[in-house]
Design a protein around this motif. Structure first.
Motif, short mmCIF file in Angstrom:
data_model
loop_
_atom_site.label_atom_id
_atom_site.label_comp_id
_atom_site.label_asym_id
_atom_site.label_seq_id
_atom_site.Cartn_x
_atom_site.Cartn_y
_atom_site.Cartn_z
N LEU A 175 0.83 -1.21 0.00
CA LEU A 175 0.00 0.00 0.00
C LEU A 175 0.86 1.26 0.00
O LEU A 175 0.56 2.23 -0.69
N HIS A 223 1.88 2.08 -3.30
CA HIS A 223 0.73 2.24 -4.21
C HIS A 223 0.56 1.03 -5.12
O HIS A 223 0.04 1.14 -6.23
N TYR A 235 -1.57 -1.66 -5.33
CA TYR A 235 -2.83 -2.13 -4.78
C TYR A 235 -3.16 -3.56 -5.21
O TYR A 235 -3.82 -4.30 -4.47
N VAL A 245 -10.30 0.57 1.00
CA VAL A 245 -9.48 1.54 0.27
C VAL A 245 -8.91 0.92 -1.00
O VAL A 245 -8.95 1.50 -2.08
N VAL A 246 -8.37 -0.30 -0.87
CA VAL A 246 -7.77 -0.98 -2.02
C VAL A 246 -8.81 -1.25 -3.10
O VAL A 246 -8.57 -1.02 -4.30
N MET A 284 -11.48 0.39 -3.73
CA MET A 284 -11.81 1.66 -4.38
C MET A 284 -10.70 2.10 -5.32
O MET A 284 -10.97 2.61 -6.41
N LYS A 285 -9.46 1.93 -4.91
CA LYS A 285 -8.32 2.31 -5.75
C LYS A 285 -8.29 1.48 -7.04
O LYS A 285 -7.80 1.95 -8.08
N LEU A 286 -8.82 0.25 -6.97
CA LEU A 286 -8.83 -0.62 -8.15
C LEU A 286 -10.12 -0.50 -8.96
O LEU A 286 -10.38 -1.30 -9.84
N LYS A 308 -15.68 0.59 -6.58
CA LYS A 308 -16.16 1.55 -5.59
C LYS A 308 -17.23 0.98 -4.68
O LYS A 308 -17.18 1.13 -3.45
N GLY A 332 -15.81 -1.42 -2.31
CA GLY A 332 -14.97 -0.69 -1.37
C GLY A 332 -15.79 -0.01 -0.29
O GLY A 332 -15.46 -0.10 0.91
N GLU A 385 -16.98 10.25 -0.44
CA GLU A 385 -17.41 9.60 -1.68
C GLU A 385 -18.90 9.75 -1.94
O GLU A 385 -19.38 9.37 -3.02
#
Length: 226
Positions: free
Chosen positions: A147, A150, A152, A178-179, A181-183, A186, A189, A225
């Protein structure tokens, strides 16, 4: 603003600005210790520092004391001094190669010192020998290495394995949310962030102090969000 008002009230009551400031610091520490845990425990830091000094003396007399080198390395990892921790572990790696706890901390020290590949290998060996080591903590700690880079995609399966073992970790569900959402996932996440909050609410009081900040972060991210 409220802190300045409190300071002036205490200054008026005590007549001493230094004493007023010390009272404010004491209040902040007491609230943090009771509810938040954002500030490191100063007493734990003192105990760790004292034990570190003791172990360094033992090792200076007996440089090949594997148990002392392991304990010192663990203390240094917990302190965030990963390079010196890795050096301690390297000095006794031959003796401790079959110790899952040793390999876990050694792996994290190496990964945090820059050799993520070697660190991952050591952590995987620890988990192969002891799949539920520390309730899955090695998965979480290795995931957090990724993490911070970055990365993910490599963090995702580790976090999924962690929450599969430790299903009452607000921190784990927050990280997984969080991961996701980063991928680009959403909705998933957000659901994991909500689960982080639910887990916190169902936690016993002694655990809430440690987990509260993760539930708080989850709430902030969900609101952001929305």
């Amino acid at each position: 603003m409220s802190k300045f008002i409190l300071f002036y009230i205490l200054y008026w009551l005590t007549g001493n600005p230094l004493l007023a400031l010390l009272v404010i610091v004491a209040i902040i520490l007491a609230v943090d210790r009771t509810y938040l845990s954002f500030i490191p425990d100063p007493f734990k830091a003192l105990r760790s520092s004292s034990r570190t000094g003791e172990l360094q003396k033992v090792i200076s007399i007996n440089p090949h004391d594997g148990r002392s080198l392991k304990e010192l390395g663990i203390l240094l990892v917990e302190k965030g001094d990963f390079k010196n921790a890795a050096e301690c572990f390297r000095r006794t790696a031959g003796k401790m190669a079959d110790d899952p706890e040793f390999n876990y901390y050694y792996g994290i020290a190496e990964a945090r010192s820059g050799d993520i590949s070697k660190g991952r290998e050591l952590v995987e060996k620890a988990l192969l020998d002891s799949p539920r080591l520390k309730y899955g903590e090695p998965y979480l700690m290795m995931a957090e290495v990724y993490l911070d880079c970055h990365d993910y995609r490599n963090a995702l399966p580790l976090l999924e394995k962690f929450v599969g073992i430790h299903s009452s970790s607000s921190r784990g569900f927050y990280r997984l949310g969080v991961v996701k959402m980063k991928l680009g996932m959403k909705d998933e996440g957000i659901e994991y962030l909500r689960k982080s909050i639910r887990v916190f609410k169902s936690s016993p009081l002694f655990k809430r102090r440690v987990e509260r900040k993760w539930a708080l972060k989850a709430r902030i991210l969900i609101a952001r969000e929305a």
